[in-house]
Design an enzyme around this catalytic site. Structure first.
Site, short mmCIF file in Angstrom:
data_model
loop_
_atom_site.label_atom_id
_atom_site.label_comp_id
_atom_site.label_asym_id
_atom_site.label_seq_id
_atom_site.Cartn_x
_atom_site.Cartn_y
_atom_site.Cartn_z
N ASN A 5 53.22 20.38 10.61
CA ASN A 5 53.20 20.98 9.95
C ASN A 5 54.32 19.89 9.08
OD1 ASN A 5 54.27 22.71 7.34
ND2 ASN A 5 55.49 23.93 9.14
N HIS A 89 54.68 31.86 8.29
CA HIS A 89 55.31 30.64 8.67
C HIS A 89 56.52 31.52 9.30
CE1 HIS A 89 58.61 27.97 9.96
NE2 HIS A 89 56.99 27.06 10.59
N GLU A 137 57.23 31.19 17.87
CA GLU A 137 58.47 29.94 17.20
C GLU A 137 58.89 31.10 17.22
OE1 GLU A 137 56.03 26.03 14.91
OE2 GLU A 137 57.26 28.03 13.83
N ILE A 142 63.83 26.22 15.25
CA ILE A 142 63.41 25.34 14.39
C ILE A 142 63.93 24.55 14.03
CG2 ILE A 142 61.58 25.47 12.44
CD1 ILE A 142 60.67 28.08 12.70
N ALA A 198 57.06 20.05 13.45
CA ALA A 198 57.95 19.35 12.31
C ALA A 198 57.89 18.24 12.20
CB ALA A 198 57.82 20.15 11.21
O1 G3P Z 1 55.74 24.92 11.84
C1 G3P Z 1 56.39 24.05 12.68
C2 G3P Z 1 57.59 24.46 13.20
O2 G3P Z 1 58.38 25.53 12.72
C3 G3P Z 1 58.62 23.70 14.11
O3 G3P Z 1 59.49 22.86 13.64
O4 G3P Z 1 60.59 21.01 13.77
O5 G3P Z 1 61.13 22.44 15.09
O6 G3P Z 1 58.71 21.63 14.88
P1 G3P Z 1 60.27 22.07 14.31
#
Ligand code: G3P
Length: 218
Positions: A5, A89, A137, A142, A198
């Site tokens: 993402n 999301h 998630e 995140i 992401a």
């Molecule tokens: O959509 C993916 C996400 O919310 C996770 O983000 O930066 O922790 O990989 P990240």
């Protein structure tokens, strides 16, 4: 399945999204791994035209074609070359009713649906909308450097259990803090079918190298 993402990071403004998409495509071709990319909405058409890997929208809104100024309809996302879409999301949450409407409209446009859930309870609720994938998630992880698979493995296992109880054909992904092949392997061990991530890729100095490492965990 590994879904990257792009979010709205500076790195993916303009041509940056295509650079990340091309890195994903190169690693997918090299390894045969299933990689998909979610460019910023304004770049979806350009990216979908340029690469062969699946392109997913970061979001759709629950509107049919017509009087829906400024909203992103599932039909227009399909028309610009997307294979599917994220819905709900953590950074773009909508009520379960809207998730249901988006999934239904997306289905009508032959789009694959990846519905995000911040808790096991949300995952259970959205499982009743019958999306193709549910990605769990925990919001607090995140963008961080500790993978959900290490910080909260139980949420992954519990989500798989809860979702499969509602509908066995829904695939479960996990995300938040996923950065390495070891994290991906841990996700699969916990019963997930893949990851949604992401920052680990988008903010990497060498995205291709990170992607190769991620794929090594599949
Ligand atoms: O959509 C993916 C996400 O919310 C996770 O983000 O930066 O922790 O990989 P990240």
């Amino acid at each position: 399945m590994i879904i990257v993402n792009c979010k709205a990071y500076r790195e993916v403004e303009g041509a940056g999204a295509l650079t990340i998409a091309r890195a994903c495509e190169a690693v997918a071709e090299e390894t045969g791994a299933h990689l998909a990319i979610c460019p910023p909405i304004v770049e979806t058409s350009a990216v979908a035209t340029a690469v062969k890997i699946p392109v997913l929208a970061q979001n759709v809104d629950p509107y049919a074609p017509g009087s829906a100024t400024g909203w992103v309809t599932p039909a227009m996302v399909k028309a610009c070359g997307c294979l599917g879409t994220l819905i709900n999301h953590s950074e773009h949450k909508v009520p379960v009713k809207a998730v249901e409407e988006c999934v239904e409209l997306a289905l009508g446009s032959n789009l694959i649906t990846v519905v995000c859930a911040d808790t096991v309870q949300t995952a259970t609720a959205v499982a009743h909308c019958s999306p193709d994938f549910i990605a769990v998630e925990p919001p607090e992880l995140i963008g961080g450097n500790v993978s959900v698979t290490a910080a909260n493995p139980r949420i992954v296992e519990s989500t798989v259990e809860a979702v499969k109880e509602v509908n066995h054909s829904i695939h479960v992904l996990c995300g938040a803090g996923v950065k390495t092949g070891r994290d991906v392997a841990a996700a699969l061990d916990l019963g997930a079918d893949g990851v949604l991530l992401a920052s680990g890729v988008v903010k990497a100095k060498d995205p291709q190298q990170v992607l190769r490492d991620l794929v090594s965990g599949l």
